[in-house]
Design an enzyme around this catalytic site. Structure first.
Site, PDB file in Angstrom:
ATOM      1  CB  SER A  91      -0.814   0.051   1.186  1.00 50.34           C
ATOM      2  OG  SER A  91      -1.333   1.185   1.233  1.00 50.34           O
TER       3      SER A  91
ATOM      4  CG  HIS B  41      -3.779  -1.591  -1.678  1.00 53.99           C
ATOM      5  ND1 HIS B  41      -5.069  -2.335  -1.686  1.00 53.99           N
ATOM      6  CD2 HIS B  41      -4.199  -0.498  -0.635  1.00 53.99           C
ATOM      7  CE1 HIS B  41      -6.290  -1.963  -1.143  1.00 53.99           C
ATOM      8  NE2 HIS B  41      -5.529  -0.916  -0.415  1.00 53.99           N
TER       9      HIS B  41
ATOM     10  CG  ASP C 123      -5.041   2.588   0.891  1.00 53.19           C
ATOM     11  OD1 ASP C 123      -6.020   1.866   0.774  1.00 53.19           O
ATOM     12  OD2 ASP C 123      -3.889   2.229   1.154  1.00 53.19           O
TER      13      ASP C 123
ATOM     14  CG  MET D  90      -8.763   7.316   2.144  1.00 51.52           C
ATOM     15  SD  MET D  90      -8.002   7.421   3.915  1.00 51.52           S
ATOM     16  CE  MET D  90      -6.866   5.883   3.964  1.00 51.52           C
TER      17      MET D  90
ATOM     18  CG  HIS E 165      -9.363   0.285  -0.418  1.00 48.40           C
ATOM     19  ND1 HIS E 165      -8.571   0.263   0.805  1.00 48.40           N
ATOM     20  CD2 HIS E 165     -10.533   0.485  -0.028  1.00 48.40           C
ATOM     21  CE1 HIS E 165      -9.486   0.236   1.787  1.00 48.40           C
ATOM     22  NE2 HIS E 165     -10.635   0.341   1.378  1.00 48.40           N
TER      23      HIS E 165
ATOM     24  CG  MET F 271     -11.182   3.461   2.036  1.00 47.21           C
ATOM     25  SD  MET F 271      -9.946   3.565   3.060  1.00 47.21           S
ATOM     26  CE  MET F 271      -8.719   3.489   1.805  1.00 47.21           C
TER      27      MET F 271
ATOM     28  CG  MET G 188     -11.605  -2.361   5.226  1.00 46.14           C
ATOM     29  SD  MET G 188     -10.151  -2.181   4.362  1.00 46.14           S
ATOM     30  CE  MET G 188      -9.084  -1.323   5.497  1.00 46.14           C
TER      31      MET G 188
ATOM     32  CG  ASP H 267      -6.192  -2.393   3.425  1.00 44.29           C
ATOM     33  OD1 ASP H 267      -5.055  -2.272   3.691  1.00 44.29           O
ATOM     34  OD2 ASP H 267      -6.808  -1.972   2.735  1.00 44.29           O
TER      35      ASP H 267
HETATM   36  C1  DX5 Z   1      -6.297   2.061   5.375  1.00 42.39           C
HETATM   37  C2  DX5 Z   1      -5.828   1.633   4.119  1.00 42.39           C
HETATM   38  C3  DX5 Z   1      -4.924   0.587   4.113  1.00 42.39           C
HETATM   39  C4  DX5 Z   1      -3.425   0.908   4.897  1.00 42.39           C
HETATM   40  C5  DX5 Z   1      -2.856  -0.211   5.439  1.00 42.39           C
HETATM   41  O1  DX5 Z   1      -7.597   2.534   5.586  1.00 42.39           O
HETATM   42  O2  DX5 Z   1      -6.980   0.926   3.442  1.00 42.39           O
HETATM   43  O3  DX5 Z   1      -4.360  -0.078   2.741  1.00 42.39           O
HETATM   44  O4  DX5 Z   1      -2.787   1.606   4.009  1.00 42.39           O
HETATM   45  O5  DX5 Z   1      -1.831  -0.003   5.961  1.00 42.39           O
HETATM   46  P1  DX5 Z   1      -1.010  -0.516   7.358  1.00 42.39           P
HETATM   47  O6  DX5 Z   1      -0.731  -1.904   6.516  1.00 42.39           O
HETATM   48  O7  DX5 Z   1       0.066   0.205   7.688  1.00 42.39           O
HETATM   49  O8  DX5 Z   1      -2.092  -1.146   8.245  1.00 42.39           O
HETATM   50 ZN    ZN Z   2      -6.413   0.008   1.472  1.00 45.05          ZN
END
Ligand code: DX5
Ligand code: ZN
Length: 218
Positions: free
Chosen positions: A7, A32, A34, A36, A65, A67, A136, A174
């Site tokens: 990620s 990956h 993220d 948001m 991903h 969010m 998650m 994740d």
């Molecule tokens: C959190 C993200 C993850 C995040 C995971 O909302 O969806 O992808 O980057 O980070 P770690 O591996 O540090 O928990």
């Molecule tokens: Zn993620």
């Protein structure tokens, strides 16, 4: 063998290109990313122009991903960034079936993501339509959080649902994934492990990815 999806959230954003090159040189299966919106989750991160830039140098498929609230609004923009997989949250989508089919119609793979408190049984009527289920193992919004142990039994229950329905969906997990939490997930049936802090806080991220990929379940 388990697939690893580093990620980029845990990378140094002032050196994002270097982080992508590192993943390119590794045994990772996916990158990956993220996204948001500051509404569905209390944080704002990467947006479409950045994903498009990442795509110009990435040699691994992009696993995006989302969010964000009402993710169906962004299907064509995610596709235009060159993403291979688009993951949307069950909790954020009012018309999940419509969104999943819209994603697949673009040629991308469609994933549905569940927050820690959302039961896998809610996927009963969509499981045969999705290419991926992302569980998650932390509350989404931030990297570096503590792994929620209940996720292990959730993976096992999801695996049962997939097998019993003949779904081809792969299971991705994740949040808080590292060498300590990964073995039980793999044992329970996880196919893809997302890892942010574990990879990018390691002295040698390529070696860290390699070690996660070759995790032993015993
Ligand atoms: C959190 C993200 C993850 C995040 C995971 O909302 O969806 O992808 O980057 O980070 P770690 O591996 O540090 O928990
Ligand atoms: Zn993620």
């Amino acid at each position: 063998m388990i697939q690893v999806a580093p990620s980029l959230l845990a990378a140094d954003f002032a050196r994002l290109g270097e982080a992508v090159e590192t993943v390119n040189r590794s045994e990772a299966s996916l990158i990956h990313i993220d996204v948001m919106d500051g509404l569905f989750v209390p944080n704002i991160t990467i947006g479409f122009p950045i994903i498009s830039s990442i795509k110009t140098i990435a040699r691994k498929p992009l696993d995006v991903h989302m969010m964000v609230t009402d993710p169906g609004r962004f299907v064509s923009q995610v596709r235009d960034c060159g993403a291979e997989i688009m993951n949307v949250h069950y909790e954020a989508s009012t018309h999940l079936d419509r969104d999943i089919h819209a994603i697949k119609a673009t040629g991308m793979k469609a994933g549905v993501t569940l927050n820690p408190a959302t039961p896998v049984g809610l996927l009963e009527d969509i499981i045969t339509e999705v290419d991926m289920v992302l569980l998650m193992s932390v509350n989404p919004g931030f990297g570096g959080q503590k792994f929620i142990a209940n996720t292990v039994s959730k993976v096992a229950r999801l695996k049962q649902l997939i097998v019993s329905t003949g779904s081809h969906a792969v299971i991705e997990v994740d949040g808080g994934v590292d060498l300590n939490t990964a073995p039980a997930l793999v044992e329970a049936g996880a196919d893809v492990l997302v890892a942010g802090s574990y990879v990018f806080r390691a002295a040698d991220p390529i070696d860290a990815i390699d070690r996660l990929r070759h995790i032993s379940t015993h």
